[in-house]
Design a protein around this motif. Structure first.
Motif, PDB file in Angstrom:
ATOM      1  N   ALA A  72       0.857  -1.198   0.000  1.00  0.00           N
ATOM      2  CA  ALA A  72       0.000   0.000   0.000  1.00  0.00           C
ATOM      3  C   ALA A  72       0.885   1.238   0.000  1.00  0.00           C
ATOM      4  O   ALA A  72       2.006   1.229   0.527  1.00  0.00           O
ATOM      5  CB  ALA A  72      -0.928   0.017   1.213  1.00  0.00           C
ATOM      6  N   LEU A  73       0.369   2.296  -0.604  1.00  0.00           N
ATOM      7  CA  LEU A  73       1.012   3.603  -0.551  1.00  0.00           C
ATOM      8  C   LEU A  73       0.097   4.521   0.259  1.00  0.00           C
ATOM      9  O   LEU A  73      -1.089   4.662  -0.063  1.00  0.00           O
ATOM     10  CB  LEU A  73       1.214   4.170  -1.961  1.00  0.00           C
ATOM     11  CG  LEU A  73       1.777   5.589  -2.010  1.00  0.00           C
ATOM     12  CD1 LEU A  73       3.225   5.604  -1.541  1.00  0.00           C
ATOM     13  CD2 LEU A  73       1.677   6.167  -3.417  1.00  0.00           C
ATOM     14  N   ILE A  74       0.635   5.107   1.319  1.00  0.00           N
ATOM     15  CA  ILE A  74      -0.155   5.976   2.200  1.00  0.00           C
ATOM     16  C   ILE A  74       0.287   7.420   2.003  1.00  0.00           C
ATOM     17  O   ILE A  74       1.485   7.713   1.979  1.00  0.00           O
ATOM     18  CB  ILE A  74       0.030   5.608   3.681  1.00  0.00           C
ATOM     19  CG1 ILE A  74      -0.055   4.097   3.895  1.00  0.00           C
ATOM     20  CG2 ILE A  74      -0.987   6.311   4.546  1.00  0.00           C
ATOM     21  CD1 ILE A  74       0.270   3.669   5.298  1.00  0.00           C
ATOM     22  N   ILE A  75      -0.692   8.318   1.883  1.00  0.00           N
ATOM     23  CA  ILE A  75      -0.411   9.748   1.760  1.00  0.00           C
ATOM     24  C   ILE A  75      -1.152  10.487   2.859  1.00  0.00           C
ATOM     25  O   ILE A  75      -2.371  10.327   3.008  1.00  0.00           O
ATOM     26  CB  ILE A  75      -0.850  10.291   0.381  1.00  0.00           C
ATOM     27  CG1 ILE A  75      -0.190   9.506  -0.758  1.00  0.00           C
ATOM     28  CG2 ILE A  75      -0.520  11.783   0.261  1.00  0.00           C
ATOM     29  CD1 ILE A  75      -0.688   9.887  -2.137  1.00  0.00           C
ATOM     30  N   ASN A 111       3.219  13.904   2.972  1.00  0.00           N
ATOM     31  CA  ASN A 111       4.235  12.845   3.014  1.00  0.00           C
ATOM     32  C   ASN A 111       3.607  11.542   2.537  1.00  0.00           C
ATOM     33  O   ASN A 111       2.416  11.295   2.762  1.00  0.00           O
ATOM     34  CB  ASN A 111       4.749  12.644   4.437  1.00  0.00           C
ATOM     35  CG  ASN A 111       5.902  13.579   4.794  1.00  0.00           C
ATOM     36  OD1 ASN A 111       6.399  13.539   5.888  1.00  0.00           O
ATOM     37  ND2 ASN A 111       6.327  14.433   3.878  1.00  0.00           N
ATOM     38  N   ALA A 112       4.395  10.705   1.879  1.00  0.00           N
ATOM     39  CA  ALA A 112       3.909   9.410   1.388  1.00  0.00           C
ATOM     40  C   ALA A 112       4.938   8.332   1.678  1.00  0.00           C
ATOM     41  O   ALA A 112       6.144   8.565   1.537  1.00  0.00           O
ATOM     42  CB  ALA A 112       3.623   9.472  -0.105  1.00  0.00           C
ATOM     43  N   THR A 113       4.475   7.161   2.093  1.00  0.00           N
ATOM     44  CA  THR A 113       5.357   6.029   2.364  1.00  0.00           C
ATOM     45  C   THR A 113       4.697   4.733   1.897  1.00  0.00           C
ATOM     46  O   THR A 113       3.476   4.653   1.782  1.00  0.00           O
ATOM     47  CB  THR A 113       5.684   5.888   3.864  1.00  0.00           C
ATOM     48  OG1 THR A 113       4.459   5.782   4.598  1.00  0.00           O
ATOM     49  CG2 THR A 113       6.490   7.065   4.367  1.00  0.00           C
ATOM     50  N   TYR A 123      -7.253  10.840   8.411  1.00  0.00           N
ATOM     51  CA  TYR A 123      -6.126  11.743   8.207  1.00  0.00           C
ATOM     52  C   TYR A 123      -5.271  11.393   6.989  1.00  0.00           C
ATOM     53  O   TYR A 123      -4.384  12.156   6.620  1.00  0.00           O
ATOM     54  CB  TYR A 123      -5.230  11.744   9.450  1.00  0.00           C
ATOM     55  CG  TYR A 123      -6.015  11.832  10.730  1.00  0.00           C
ATOM     56  CD1 TYR A 123      -6.619  13.026  11.120  1.00  0.00           C
ATOM     57  CD2 TYR A 123      -6.184  10.715  11.554  1.00  0.00           C
ATOM     58  CE1 TYR A 123      -7.366  13.111  12.292  1.00  0.00           C
ATOM     59  CE2 TYR A 123      -6.922  10.794  12.725  1.00  0.00           C
ATOM     60  CZ  TYR A 123      -7.510  11.986  13.089  1.00  0.00           C
ATOM     61  OH  TYR A 123      -8.252  12.072  14.245  1.00  0.00           O
ATOM     62  N   VAL A 124      -5.522  10.243   6.385  1.00  0.00           N
ATOM     63  CA  VAL A 124      -4.698   9.791   5.255  1.00  0.00           C
ATOM     64  C   VAL A 124      -5.589   9.242   4.152  1.00  0.00           C
ATOM     65  O   VAL A 124      -6.776   8.981   4.349  1.00  0.00           O
ATOM     66  CB  VAL A 124      -3.700   8.684   5.691  1.00  0.00           C
ATOM     67  CG1 VAL A 124      -2.805   9.166   6.808  1.00  0.00           C
ATOM     68  CG2 VAL A 124      -4.439   7.405   6.096  1.00  0.00           C
ATOM     69  N   THR A 125      -4.982   9.082   2.998  1.00  0.00           N
ATOM     70  CA  THR A 125      -5.605   8.306   1.928  1.00  0.00           C
ATOM     71  C   THR A 125      -4.578   7.287   1.470  1.00  0.00           C
ATOM     72  O   THR A 125      -3.370   7.552   1.502  1.00  0.00           O
ATOM     73  CB  THR A 125      -6.055   9.199   0.763  1.00  0.00           C
ATOM     74  OG1 THR A 125      -6.787   8.396  -0.185  1.00  0.00           O
ATOM     75  CG2 THR A 125      -4.893   9.872   0.056  1.00  0.00           C
ATOM     76  N   GLY A 136      -8.107   2.283  -3.227  1.00  0.00           N
ATOM     77  CA  GLY A 136      -7.732   1.185  -4.120  1.00  0.00           C
ATOM     78  C   GLY A 136      -6.793   1.623  -5.231  1.00  0.00           C
ATOM     79  O   GLY A 136      -5.815   2.332  -5.011  1.00  0.00           O
ATOM     80  N   GLU A 137      -7.120   1.222  -6.454  1.00  0.00           N
ATOM     81  CA  GLU A 137      -6.281   1.540  -7.613  1.00  0.00           C
ATOM     82  C   GLU A 137      -6.298   3.027  -7.957  1.00  0.00           C
ATOM     83  O   GLU A 137      -5.402   3.519  -8.651  1.00  0.00           O
ATOM     84  CB  GLU A 137      -6.760   0.737  -8.830  1.00  0.00           C
ATOM     85  CG  GLU A 137      -6.678  -0.776  -8.677  1.00  0.00           C
ATOM     86  CD  GLU A 137      -5.259  -1.291  -8.697  1.00  0.00           C
ATOM     87  OE1 GLU A 137      -4.373  -0.567  -9.205  1.00  0.00           O
ATOM     88  OE2 GLU A 137      -5.031  -2.421  -8.211  1.00  0.00           O
ATOM     89  N   GLU A 138      -7.291   3.752  -7.447  1.00  0.00           N
ATOM     90  CA  GLU A 138      -7.399   5.180  -7.766  1.00  0.00           C
ATOM     91  C   GLU A 138      -6.263   5.994  -7.148  1.00  0.00           C
ATOM     92  O   GLU A 138      -6.079   7.162  -7.496  1.00  0.00           O
ATOM     93  CB  GLU A 138      -8.750   5.724  -7.277  1.00  0.00           C
ATOM     94  CG  GLU A 138      -9.949   5.162  -8.010  1.00  0.00           C
ATOM     95  CD  GLU A 138      -9.962   5.561  -9.479  1.00  0.00           C
ATOM     96  OE1 GLU A 138      -9.751   6.753  -9.779  1.00  0.00           O
ATOM     97  OE2 GLU A 138     -10.162   4.665 -10.319  1.00  0.00           O
ATOM     98  N   ILE A 139      -5.490   5.396  -6.244  1.00  0.00           N
ATOM     99  CA  ILE A 139      -4.365   6.100  -5.650  1.00  0.00           C
ATOM    100  C   ILE A 139      -3.351   6.497  -6.720  1.00  0.00           C
ATOM    101  O   ILE A 139      -2.657   7.525  -6.598  1.00  0.00           O
ATOM    102  CB  ILE A 139      -3.681   5.231  -4.557  1.00  0.00           C
ATOM    103  CG1 ILE A 139      -2.712   6.072  -3.706  1.00  0.00           C
ATOM    104  CG2 ILE A 139      -2.933   4.057  -5.172  1.00  0.00           C
ATOM    105  CD1 ILE A 139      -3.376   7.040  -2.792  1.00  0.00           C
ATOM    106  N   ASN A 140      -3.279   5.720  -7.789  1.00  0.00           N
ATOM    107  CA  ASN A 140      -2.299   5.994  -8.853  1.00  0.00           C
ATOM    108  C   ASN A 140      -2.611   7.304  -9.575  1.00  0.00           C
ATOM    109  O   ASN A 140      -1.707   8.047  -9.953  1.00  0.00           O
ATOM    110  CB  ASN A 140      -2.269   4.817  -9.830  1.00  0.00           C
ATOM    111  CG  ASN A 140      -1.831   3.528  -9.161  1.00  0.00           C
ATOM    112  OD1 ASN A 140      -0.671   3.362  -8.805  1.00  0.00           O
ATOM    113  ND2 ASN A 140      -2.769   2.610  -8.957  1.00  0.00           N
ATOM    114  N   LYS A 141      -3.920   7.593  -9.768  1.00  0.00           N
ATOM    115  CA  LYS A 141      -4.295   8.844 -10.406  1.00  0.00           C
ATOM    116  C   LYS A 141      -3.957  10.031  -9.504  1.00  0.00           C
ATOM    117  O   LYS A 141      -3.533  11.087  -9.985  1.00  0.00           O
ATOM    118  CB  LYS A 141      -5.791   8.827 -10.724  1.00  0.00           C
ATOM    119  CG  LYS A 141      -6.202   7.796 -11.776  1.00  0.00           C
ATOM    120  CD  LYS A 141      -7.691   7.846 -12.042  1.00  0.00           C
ATOM    121  CE  LYS A 141      -8.105   6.800 -13.067  1.00  0.00           C
ATOM    122  NZ  LYS A 141      -9.572   6.803 -13.314  1.00  0.00           N
ATOM    123  N   LEU A 142      -4.158   9.862  -8.197  1.00  0.00           N
ATOM    124  CA  LEU A 142      -3.849  10.945  -7.266  1.00  0.00           C
ATOM    125  C   LEU A 142      -2.340  11.214  -7.242  1.00  0.00           C
ATOM    126  O   LEU A 142      -1.922  12.388  -7.252  1.00  0.00           O
ATOM    127  CB  LEU A 142      -4.332  10.582  -5.862  1.00  0.00           C
ATOM    128  CG  LEU A 142      -4.023  11.599  -4.757  1.00  0.00           C
ATOM    129  CD1 LEU A 142      -4.692  12.932  -5.055  1.00  0.00           C
ATOM    130  CD2 LEU A 142      -4.445  11.072  -3.407  1.00  0.00           C
TER     131      LEU A 142
END
Length: 241
Positions: free
Chosen positions: A81-84, A110-112, A130-132, A230-236
């Motif tokens: 997962a990628l957290i922002i 920040n993203a990790t 607080y995150v997406t 989900g997969e929409e994180i890539n567009k963000l």
């Protein structure tokens, strides 16, 4: 008769000649190592590319087979997962603040990367307001590392401008180039923890076009920005790099 050269001068000349020879050899060795490292990096990239292609072809074949048999193909659960972080510190509970510190999300945007398991999923649910977060593609992992990647060497934030930075940081774990680093992160390999800790938290910008909900309190599924997308994180991520 030529004057006799003092012994001290002869010793100095011999020392200088030895140092010059050692410097010449070191320069030659460095050039050879650089050439070999480049060849190794190219070979690693080609090997991983073939591995990714085989995995994609296998997934397509499984979907076709399931469809032909009248069933559905269910892919394996995501492991990465990628957290922002999308909200500041105001109103953050102490427990949520501690979890975000554990995920190294100390600043807004920040993203990790995080390895998904039962424990991290529970922690993610506690900080959802607080995150997406979501499941990054290989392309997203590559863009983050190549465009916004910084390594941690001696507690210093060093830009990953050369493979030598990666080799110095995590070379002992078999991660020696960008291709190795991307592969270890994307596949959540055996040395994921060391590779992920080597990466400094990504510092992203505010997304182009802004967030759709200024409060950011509403869940993504309800039209907001927070929580699992989900997969929409890539567009963000594409809007924030």
């Amino acid at each position: 008769m030529a004057p006799k050269v003092p012994e001290s001068v002869l010793k100095k000349q011999a020392t200088q000649a030895k140092l010059a020879q050692e410097a010449k050899q070191a320069s030659y060795d460095a050039r050879q190592k650089k050439r070999q490292d480049k060849n190794d990096a190219i070979a690693a990239a080609q090997k991983y590319e073939a591995e990714y292609k085989a995995a994609e072809e296998a997934a397509v074949a499984n979907r076709r087979q399931a469809k032909a048999q009248g069933g559905f193909y269910v892919p394996a659960a995501p492991k990465l997962a990628l957290i922002i972080r999308i909200r500041g510190t105001i109103g953050v509970s102490p427990k949520a603040k501690k979890i975000m510190q554990l995920f190294r999300l100390r600043q807004i945007h920040n993203a990790t990367f995080v390895k998904l398991n039962e424990s991290t999923l529970r922690m993610l649910r506690l900080i959802e307001p607080y995150v997406t977060y979501g499941y990054p593609t290989r392309s997203t992992v590559e863009k983050l590392i190549y465009k916004r990647g910084f390594g941690k060497l001696n507690k210093q934030r060093i830009p990953i401008a050369d493979n030598s930075v990666i080799e110095e940081g995590v070379g002992e774990f078999g991660v020696k180039c960008c291709a190795d680093l991307v592969h270890e992160i994307y596949t959540v390999g055996p040395n994921f923890k060391q590779a992920n800790n080597f990466l400094w938290p990504f510092k992203l910008t505010s997304p182009r076009g802004g967030f759709s909900n200024k409060t950011k309190l509403v869940h993504f599924l309800e039209g907001g920005e927070a929580g699992n997308r989900g997969e929409e994180i890539n567009k963000l991520v594409k809007r924030m790099i």
